[in-house]
Structures are given as structure tokens and as C-alpha cells.
Design a protein around this motif. Sequence first.
Motif, PDB file in Angstrom:
ATOM      1  N   THR A 286       0.947  -1.182  -0.011  1.00 16.15           N
ATOM      2  CA  THR A 286      -0.132   0.032  -0.047  1.00 16.15           C
ATOM      3  C   THR A 286       0.768   1.273   0.030  1.00 16.15           C
ATOM      4  OG1 THR A 286      -0.049  -0.087   2.365  1.00 16.15           O
ATOM      5  CG2 THR A 286      -1.921  -1.207   1.050  1.00 16.15           C
ATOM      6  N   ILE A 287       0.399   2.269  -0.612  1.00 16.90           N
ATOM      7  CA  ILE A 287       1.098   3.643  -0.651  1.00 16.90           C
ATOM      8  C   ILE A 287      -0.238   4.683  -0.291  1.00 16.90           C
ATOM      9  CG2 ILE A 287       2.440   5.292  -1.791  1.00 16.90           C
ATOM     10  CD1 ILE A 287       3.225   3.133  -3.840  1.00 16.90           C
ATOM     11  N   LYS A 288       0.432   5.177   0.830  1.00 14.19           N
ATOM     12  CA  LYS A 288      -0.609   6.270   1.325  1.00 14.19           C
ATOM     13  C   LYS A 288      -0.001   7.692   1.465  1.00 14.19           C
ATOM     14  CE  LYS A 288      -2.993   2.911   4.165  1.00 14.19           C
ATOM     15  NZ  LYS A 288      -3.373   2.590   5.624  1.00 14.19           N
ATOM     16  N   PRO A 289      -0.903   8.729   1.439  1.00 12.71           N
ATOM     17  CA  PRO A 289      -0.166  10.249   1.572  1.00 12.71           C
ATOM     18  C   PRO A 289      -0.025  10.204   3.135  1.00 12.71           C
ATOM     19  CG  PRO A 289      -2.488  10.232   0.986  1.00 12.71           C
ATOM     20  CD  PRO A 289      -2.258   8.623   0.831  1.00 12.71           C
ATOM     21  N   ILE A 290       0.877  10.934   3.538  1.00  9.04           N
ATOM     22  CA  ILE A 290       1.459  11.441   4.824  1.00  9.04           C
ATOM     23  C   ILE A 290       1.723  12.870   4.919  1.00  9.04           C
ATOM     24  CG2 ILE A 290       1.643   8.945   5.947  1.00  9.04           C
ATOM     25  CD1 ILE A 290       4.803   9.743   5.524  1.00  9.04           C
ATOM     26  N   ASP A 291       2.132  13.488   6.040  1.00  6.12           N
ATOM     27  CA  ASP A 291       2.759  14.672   6.137  1.00  6.12           C
ATOM     28  C   ASP A 291       4.176  14.521   6.517  1.00  6.12           C
ATOM     29  OD1 ASP A 291       2.539  14.315   8.829  1.00  6.12           O
ATOM     30  OD2 ASP A 291       0.736  15.674   9.088  1.00  6.12           O
ATOM     31  N   LYS A 292       4.804  15.830   6.813  1.00  5.97           N
ATOM     32  CA  LYS A 292       6.417  15.811   7.148  1.00  5.97           C
ATOM     33  C   LYS A 292       6.271  14.984   8.562  1.00  5.97           C
ATOM     34  CE  LYS A 292      10.138  18.336   6.990  1.00  5.97           C
ATOM     35  NZ  LYS A 292      10.837  19.848   6.797  1.00  5.97           N
ATOM     36  N   ASN A 293       5.292  15.308   9.286  1.00  8.25           N
ATOM     37  CA  ASN A 293       5.371  14.565  10.622  1.00  8.25           C
ATOM     38  C   ASN A 293       5.129  13.065  10.578  1.00  8.25           C
ATOM     39  OD1 ASN A 293       5.654  16.994  12.074  1.00  8.25           O
ATOM     40  ND2 ASN A 293       3.339  17.475  12.210  1.00  8.25           N
ATOM     41  N   GLY A 294       4.586  12.655   9.635  1.00  9.16           N
ATOM     42  CA  GLY A 294       4.339  11.188   9.342  1.00  9.16           C
ATOM     43  C   GLY A 294       5.896  10.679   9.101  1.00  9.16           C
ATOM     44  N   VAL A 295       6.565  11.430   8.197  1.00  7.89           N
ATOM     45  CA  VAL A 295       7.837  11.029   7.969  1.00  7.89           C
ATOM     46  C   VAL A 295       8.820  10.849   8.852  1.00  7.89           C
ATOM     47  CG1 VAL A 295       9.969  11.454   6.358  1.00  7.89           C
ATOM     48  CG2 VAL A 295       7.771  11.873   5.274  1.00  7.89           C
ATOM     49  N   GLU A 296       8.746  11.948   9.789  1.00  8.90           N
ATOM     50  CA  GLU A 296       9.651  11.754  10.804  1.00  8.90           C
ATOM     51  C   GLU A 296       9.474  10.649  11.957  1.00  8.90           C
ATOM     52  OE1 GLU A 296      12.278  13.674  11.581  1.00  8.90           O
ATOM     53  OE2 GLU A 296      11.812  14.470   9.547  1.00  8.90           O
ATOM     54  N   ALA A 297       7.931  10.343  11.954  1.00  9.58           N
ATOM     55  CA  ALA A 297       7.498   9.468  12.969  1.00  9.58           C
ATOM     56  C   ALA A 297       8.060   7.946  12.548  1.00  9.58           C
ATOM     57  CB  ALA A 297       6.084   9.151  12.984  1.00  9.58           C
ATOM     58  N   ILE A 298       8.219   7.853  11.070  1.00  9.94           N
ATOM     59  CA  ILE A 298       8.634   6.508  10.362  1.00  9.94           C
ATOM     60  C   ILE A 298      10.177   6.503  10.780  1.00  9.94           C
ATOM     61  CG2 ILE A 298       8.808   5.221   8.539  1.00  9.94           C
ATOM     62  CD1 ILE A 298       6.235   6.405   7.382  1.00  9.94           C
ATOM     63  N   LYS A 299      10.755   7.671  10.670  1.00  8.68           N
ATOM     64  CA  LYS A 299      12.123   7.768  10.757  1.00  8.68           C
ATOM     65  C   LYS A 299      12.630   7.475  12.315  1.00  8.68           C
ATOM     66  CE  LYS A 299      16.275  10.902   9.829  1.00  8.68           C
ATOM     67  NZ  LYS A 299      16.572  12.242   9.180  1.00  8.68           N
ATOM     68  N   GLN A 300      12.010   7.977  13.216  1.00  6.25           N
ATOM     69  CA  GLN A 300      11.975   7.805  14.582  1.00  6.25           C
ATOM     70  C   GLN A 300      11.836   6.193  15.029  1.00  6.25           C
ATOM     71  OE1 GLN A 300      13.109   9.423  17.103  1.00  6.25           O
ATOM     72  NE2 GLN A 300      12.671   7.820  18.500  1.00  6.25           N
ATOM     73  N   LYS A 301      10.807   5.535  14.297  1.00  7.69           N
ATOM     74  CA  LYS A 301      10.608   3.913  14.298  1.00  7.69           C
ATOM     75  C   LYS A 301      11.802   3.227  13.799  1.00  7.69           C
ATOM     76  CE  LYS A 301       6.517   2.347  13.729  1.00  7.69           C
ATOM     77  NZ  LYS A 301       5.141   1.897  12.933  1.00  7.69           N
TER      78      LYS A 301
END
Length: 319
Positions: A286-301
Amino acid sequence: MNYIVMDLEWNQSYSGHIGEHPRMPFEIIEIGAVKVDKNYRIIDEYSSLIKPRIYKKLHSKIRTILNYDETDLAKGRGFKEVCTEFLEWCGKDYIFCTWGPMDLTELQTNMAFYYMDKLPRPLKFLNLQQIYANMVDPTGSTVSKLEKAVADFNIPEDEPFHSAVNDARYTALVLKEMHPRNLKDLYSFDLYIHPTKKEEEIVAIHNNQYEYITREFSSKQEAMDDKDIACIRCYKCNKKINKRLEWFSNSPSSYICAGKCWHHGYFSGKIKFKPLDNGKYYVVKTIKPIDKNGVEAIKQKQTEIRERRKEKRHTRATR
């Protein structure tokens, strides 16, 4: 198009796995459904008990929740007759609606046991439990029982739960109260029968996401080496996304990544490996739109996962 809101009751071996039939661990003993029109009005009902063939004695836990017993079931009709009648009652232009994905799985398992014709593929359905979860929790991680949804919407509980037609009716009333926007776009794919070859693969854009359900692969690595799986594109303009985070293992059964389309913003990608009995896998991407905070959350994970792995390696090295 009508909505067929379906609910099933099923029984299982009274003695546990010892007495379980390998081709049918759960035997359907009741089919209940309501037919709902585009305005969410109930326009018809279907209900029938089924005389069990495999598990004739009710499991102790199932006995406590049902409103009938073996005497009532003995008066029922055979599954094949009831199921055929039910599918004819559904009509031609409809989509199944269920509270969770299990009802469709068990319906098809029972149909396969009696060598009935398969339901048409790809099979779309509306998982109203998940749609409700997305409404009450933006992460969609909350799994609620039907009783809770009925109580949340102050729907009168005039009939007992765990009667298939009653539960179908309650589910339809919850649907009416939810009145979700773009309901027809919120469908899921039933994967009781998955793609086995390239021409059967499923590609769809719905519910503000891209979904790709693949054929079988002999290993996870073979799947990740496939360019169609590894590539992540913006589903709005079909251009490759500039990856900010490459695919990394989020769990033993999934990978995630994140990137940016210069025209349409940030996206996250997720790959889920679905194991098969033959040792192979198929993939749901799946590919879903996210915001910049979403990218940071994935990076933190990703950072947390790396730290945990580093700590495990250090612990093993010092033993």
C-alpha cells in the motif's frame, strides 16, 4: 447497487483440535442478512438455521451465547441448500458488508467443503468494523465489538445479539448512523483466494491509497527483488517518489518506507508478506499520503528498531 449486510454463526469441534475436520474447522449453523438500499434503508431480510453435518454438538462456549440449541438446529436445512438460496436472494448488483473479515472467510470455507462454485474474483467487501474503527480512532487500530458500536450510537437493543439476522440488522443500523462519505470507495479485498500468477494480480486506487496484491513468490527476498514491489510511485501522477527512507523491516512480516513526490507531497509505503501453506508468500503493498510529521515518525521508528537490534547483538556478544 444494494448492500448485503451479512452475519454468520458457526460451531466448532466440542473436543478441540482433536475432533476438528481439517477442511472445515468452523461449521456455519446460521446465515442472517439484511438488504440495504443506497439510502441505508433495510428493504429485505434473510434468515435460516443450518443443520450441522460435522459438529452436531455445540461447543460449550458457543452454547452460552446462542439463543437456540441442537434441537433447533436439527430442524434446519443443509448448508448447500441454504447457501444457494441465500446467494440467489442477494441478487446481481450488490456488495457484501460484514463486521470484520471472518464471515466471508468462513462462508467460502464452508462453500469449498461442499464443492460449491467460488464467489467471483476479485471480491470486494465493506469491512464495517474497520470503517467504524477509522471513525473513532484516526490510526484505525481500535477493534470494537458490534455491541459497543450499537451502544455508542444509542441504537435501541430490542433484540438479543448473537442471532445472525439480529446482528445483521444491528450492523445495518450502525452503517446508517455512520453514514460514511464515499462509502463505495472504502472497500477491502477479500483474500480467501489470492492471486497466483501475474495476470491475476490486483491493482486498485481507493480510500485515498494505492493497493497492490501480488502473485506468489518463493521467498520474501524474491518478492523484494521484484521491481514492481520495490518501486514506489505517486499514484496521482505515476512518477517515481524520491525516497527519504529506503525500505526497512518493521516486523518479521512487513517493510515500510517513505518518500516525496515533488508535485503531490509525502507518501509512505508498506509491504505485508502473507505466508501460504506451501511455504511461499504473496505481498500486499500500500502507498498512502502522509505529512512531514509522518515521515519523522517513520524515521523515529527506524531508529528505535536499529537501536533494539544493536542492543540484542551486543547482549549476545557478551554472553
